[in-house]
Design an enzyme around this catalytic site. Structure first.
Site, PDB file in Angstrom:
ATOM      1  N   MET A  30       0.843  -1.201   0.000  1.00  0.00           N
ATOM      2  CA  MET A  30       0.000   0.000   0.000  1.00  0.00           C
ATOM      3  C   MET A  30       0.878   1.251   0.000  1.00  0.00           C
ATOM      4  SD  MET A  30      -3.557  -0.704   1.900  1.00  0.00           S
ATOM      5  CE  MET A  30      -3.034  -0.429   3.566  1.00  0.00           C
ATOM      6  N   GLY A  31       2.133   1.093  -0.420  1.00  0.00           N
ATOM      7  CA  GLY A  31       3.017   2.251  -0.508  1.00  0.00           C
ATOM      8  C   GLY A  31       3.571   2.666   0.844  1.00  0.00           C
ATOM      9  N   LEU A  33       6.661   3.092   1.413  1.00  0.00           N
ATOM     10  CA  LEU A  33       7.620   2.002   1.494  1.00  0.00           C
ATOM     11  C   LEU A  33       8.751   2.283   2.483  1.00  0.00           C
ATOM     12  CD1 LEU A  33       7.950   1.054  -2.288  1.00  0.00           C
ATOM     13  CD2 LEU A  33       6.299   0.238  -0.604  1.00  0.00           C
ATOM     14  N   HIS A  34       9.210   1.210   3.122  1.00  0.00           N
ATOM     15  CA  HIS A  34      10.350   1.283   4.042  1.00  0.00           C
ATOM     16  C   HIS A  34      11.190   0.023   3.841  1.00  0.00           C
ATOM     17  CE1 HIS A  34       7.994  -1.586   6.330  1.00  0.00           C
ATOM     18  NE2 HIS A  34       7.020  -0.706   6.484  1.00  0.00           N
ATOM     19  N   HIS A  37       9.388  -3.361   3.253  1.00  0.00           N
ATOM     20  CA  HIS A  37       8.887  -3.607   1.894  1.00  0.00           C
ATOM     21  C   HIS A  37      10.034  -3.945   0.948  1.00  0.00           C
ATOM     22  CE1 HIS A  37       5.716  -0.756   3.474  1.00  0.00           C
ATOM     23  NE2 HIS A  37       4.970  -1.749   3.043  1.00  0.00           N
ATOM     24  N   GLY A 148       5.006 -10.196   3.961  1.00  0.00           N
ATOM     25  CA  GLY A 148       5.798 -10.114   5.180  1.00  0.00           C
ATOM     26  C   GLY A 148       5.153 -10.854   6.337  1.00  0.00           C
ATOM     27  N   ILE A 177      11.197  -7.287   9.360  1.00  0.00           N
ATOM     28  CA  ILE A 177      12.385  -6.437   9.475  1.00  0.00           C
ATOM     29  C   ILE A 177      12.171  -5.485  10.652  1.00  0.00           C
ATOM     30  CG2 ILE A 177      13.876  -4.772   8.312  1.00  0.00           C
ATOM     31  CD1 ILE A 177      13.907  -7.576   7.100  1.00  0.00           C
ATOM     32  N   SER A 187       4.652   1.382   8.176  1.00  0.00           N
ATOM     33  CA  SER A 187       4.329   2.725   7.704  1.00  0.00           C
ATOM     34  C   SER A 187       3.736   3.565   8.827  1.00  0.00           C
ATOM     35  CB  SER A 187       3.336   2.646   6.534  1.00  0.00           C
ATOM     36  OG  SER A 187       3.827   1.788   5.537  1.00  0.00           O
ATOM     37  N   ARG A 188       3.058   2.910   9.762  1.00  0.00           N
ATOM     38  CA  ARG A 188       2.413   3.630  10.866  1.00  0.00           C
ATOM     39  C   ARG A 188       3.427   4.209  11.859  1.00  0.00           C
ATOM     40  NH1 ARG A 188      -3.183   2.337  11.156  1.00  0.00           N
ATOM     41  NH2 ARG A 188      -3.750   0.828   9.573  1.00  0.00           N
TER      42      ARG A 188
END
Length: 281
Positions: A30-31, A33-34, A37, A148, A177, A187-188
């Site tokens: 859902m974008g 990204l880190h 991902h 993941g 990770i 992302s949160r």
């Protein structure tokens, strides 16, 4: 890296890939990204010839409209990160592209997976997840799909989708990770202060405690000790902590040596809902 925004353009490109008998991997995201991902993309590159990373904030899996509205969408940065890890294809469709007005209704019998834990807390969430993932599966027709471990219940739901639809897709589960303090990348996390991130490291310590003493202590005692680690940090609110059989996600009161097990955990920190888990065997 090829960038596609329509299903037709992506399909035309992938048809040529298949003609050359190249193996395709799909990494749905859902974008925002880190490294988590990007690790999926890197894993996918080891097992496939062409990696497709989709970026789509799927509205049907959000229960709270404000949560959907707040979800970060840093497209330019996402594309830069994918290019840096040499992803082959980025697919970035609009909502209209993925959900045309002639959309058919969707319901998949997910059994108990939809009634417990995330299924209970977020009604309809997994129907939305399976709906968009099935759309992506049919579009990309991957040989392998990479997800993941952090969203463990979601992975079990995707496996159920593959089984029900009898899809010729291998599910590849990639390890969670974490940062240097053990906090699972998400992302949160961008919504947490530094103090909040420090407090949130208690999730990893709690799960690690369960894993370390899993075969040595009574489960009721072990669960209480893990909760004590969490409650030692002020302002952490535990939504649930459960020790479960890993396929059904049914909570257990004793260890079955013939099965595998997982600890599931959801905690609120600074108004942010953090989800984590750890395989115990």
């Amino acid at each position: 890296m090829k960038i596609f925004r329509t299903k037709q353009a992506l399909q035309t490109y992938l048809d040529k890939i298949r003609e050359n008998n190249q193996r395709i991997a799909l990494v749905p995201t859902m974008g925002a990204l880190h490294e988590g991902h990007l690790s999926l993309v890197k894993d996918a590159q080891q097992i496939a010839d062409v990696v497709v990373c989709s970026i789509f904030v799927n509205p049907t899996q959000f229960n709270d409209p404000s949560d959907l509205e707040r979800y970060p969408r840093p497209e330019e940065n996402d594309l830069r990160l994918l290019q840096e890890v040499r992803c082959d294809v980025a697919f970035i469709p609009t909502v209209e592209e993925m959900y045309p007005k002639t959309e058919e209704s969707w319901h998949l019998d997910l059994g108990n997976l939809e009634q417990i834990w995330e299924g209970e807390k977020r009604p309809g969430h997994f129907q939305g997840v399976t709906q968009i993932v099935y759309k992506l599966f049919r579009l990309v027709e991957p040989d392998v799909a990479c997800f993941g471990q952090k969203d463990f219940q979601q992975v079990m739901v995707i496996q159920r989708l593959i089984d029900i639809k009898k899809l010729p897709i291998a599910l590849h589960i990639c390890p969670t990770i974490r940062n240097e303090k053990g906090l699972a990348l998400s992302s949160r996390n961008t919504r947490l202060s530094e103090a909040g991130k420090n407090k949130a490291s208690a999730l990893y310590r709690s799960l690690n405690h369960i894993k370390h003493y899993f075969k040595e202590r009574e489960l009721t005692v072990l669960r209480k000790e893990a909760l004590d680690i969490l409650y030692h940090e002020e302002e952490l609110e535990v939504e649930y902590l459960a020790i479960c059989e890993s396929r059904s996600l049914q909570e257990i009161d004793h260890i079955d040596p013939t099965k595998s097990h997982v600890a599931l955990l959801v905690v609120w920190v600074e108004g942010v809902r953090l989800i984590d888990n750890m395989l115990l065997d």
